[in-house]
Enzyme design. Sequence first.
Site, PDB file in Angstrom:
ATOM      1  N   ASP A 181       0.688  -1.189   0.045  1.00 44.76           N
ATOM      2  CA  ASP A 181       0.151  -0.138  -0.043  1.00 44.76           C
ATOM      3  C   ASP A 181       0.928   1.390  -0.139  1.00 44.76           C
ATOM      4  O   ASP A 181       1.647   1.236  -0.690  1.00 44.76           O
ATOM      5  CB  ASP A 181      -0.941  -0.044   1.069  1.00 44.76           C
ATOM      6  CG  ASP A 181      -1.964   0.841   1.208  1.00 44.76           C
ATOM      7  OD1 ASP A 181      -3.048   0.552   0.607  1.00 44.76           O
ATOM      8  OD2 ASP A 181      -2.057   1.997   1.675  1.00 44.76           O
ATOM      9  N   TYR A 311      -3.139  11.675   2.202  1.00 51.64           N
ATOM     10  CA  TYR A 311      -3.731  11.554   1.006  1.00 51.64           C
ATOM     11  C   TYR A 311      -3.728  12.840   0.260  1.00 51.64           C
ATOM     12  O   TYR A 311      -3.054  13.279  -0.837  1.00 51.64           O
ATOM     13  CB  TYR A 311      -4.817  11.049   0.801  1.00 51.64           C
ATOM     14  CG  TYR A 311      -4.980   9.677   0.920  1.00 51.64           C
ATOM     15  CD1 TYR A 311      -5.772   8.565  -0.345  1.00 51.64           C
ATOM     16  CD2 TYR A 311      -4.569   8.723   1.943  1.00 51.64           C
ATOM     17  CE1 TYR A 311      -5.583   7.396  -0.091  1.00 51.64           C
ATOM     18  CE2 TYR A 311      -4.761   7.220   2.098  1.00 51.64           C
ATOM     19  CZ  TYR A 311      -5.284   6.577   0.914  1.00 51.64           C
ATOM     20  OH  TYR A 311      -5.208   5.445   1.049  1.00 51.64           O
ATOM     21  N   HIS A 362      -4.585  -7.744  -0.066  1.00 53.88           N
ATOM     22  CA  HIS A 362      -3.890  -6.505   0.085  1.00 53.88           C
ATOM     23  C   HIS A 362      -3.322  -6.478   1.456  1.00 53.88           C
ATOM     24  O   HIS A 362      -2.187  -5.717   1.365  1.00 53.88           O
ATOM     25  CB  HIS A 362      -4.973  -5.412  -0.023  1.00 53.88           C
ATOM     26  CG  HIS A 362      -4.425  -3.953   0.021  1.00 53.88           C
ATOM     27  ND1 HIS A 362      -3.740  -3.397  -1.202  1.00 53.88           N
ATOM     28  CD2 HIS A 362      -4.409  -3.107   0.825  1.00 53.88           C
ATOM     29  CE1 HIS A 362      -3.448  -2.299  -0.877  1.00 53.88           C
ATOM     30  NE2 HIS A 362      -3.635  -1.875   0.489  1.00 53.88           N
TER      31      HIS A 362
END
Length: 384
Positions: A181, A311, A362
């Site tokens: 990630d 982000y 993931h």
Amino acid sequence: MENNSEVRPFTIDIPQADLHDLRDRLARTRWTADLPDVGWSRGVPVSYLRGLAEYWRDGYDWRVHERELNRYPQFTTEIDGQNIHFLHVRSPEPDALPLILTHGWPGSIVEFLNVIGPLTDPRAHGGDPADAFHLVIPSIPGSGFSGPTGEAGWDTNRVIRAFAELMSRLGYDRYGAQGGDTGAVISPGLGRLNPDKVVGVHANGLSAFTEVDPDEVRELTEAERARLANLEYMKTEQSGYAMIQITRPQTLAHGLHDSPVGQLAWIVEKFKEWTDPAAELPEDAVDRDLLLTNVMLYWLTGTAGSSANSYYETAHAGAWGASARSTVPTGVAVFPMDVSIRRTIELEHTVVHWSEFGRGGHFAAMEAPDLLVSDVRKFFSKLR
């Protein structure tokens, strides 16, 4: 970059009042209502979340997991004006290779709990002592016990520079990097920043910023075409969380910081969508207590907003984009739900190792620690 280079021992010790407050908030949750027969198609259903929240309130014991985390040596240090928390677990093998493991969002250091033993002490876990690692496992600034960031500007490039300084501060001039990630952005970034120090980069969930040429789609394998289709689905049906965190993280933060059920839902949605597709529910892929411990690291440290803000920082700094091709040897592990396509990744990385697995997802270190450990050992065995 240094302000105060002291490395201080750290022990997790959450005040009991914080745990009472959490339990009280969970007990007073104002629940919404499900539409009939829509399942998970519109997000986390109340019918599922309510049961998980009740277990969190009445069945989950934070103190058990606090003790488990505190089994591992932890430290904090200040780098570039920011507190950095990290686990530093030295191998009993003197010739072990230093390795920095980096989590992503909505993960934490909790992701790596099941791989610490096998990686640091393979002799005790049925492995070859020649494959041992000294592990450094930092909490990304803005996440977990690194705490909220105190100023704007903490995009992934700044985190990369801070982690490079951390490894230098610990005396490691030759080391490997691994992550998934966000960790699959930071780990290659360490290699690009310090190719003379980083012997190799291993990543799971690695994506290329270069898109597949439409004329080349027919040349992809069947598995790669499926990954490409999944990538398109993620850009439409599963991109809402990212767009909010990229554009208005502070508005989101008010709800997640105040409501534990809101924080739980925001994270558990990803554990439903990104874990092994063979798992019907998140806890079928990841141990339920481990999942809640991961959520606790966001709730107890008040980092819902600052982790979302990362982000915003990265997108607005233009740090998500193709970089110069890395010259560092790179290993890629592809698990179900990953969207790694070799031809585009090879444009940006020097790929010398490629593995594809039929189980996991993931959150590979949590879902399939045995597969990840084996692949990390195999990749770095040629680079020591």
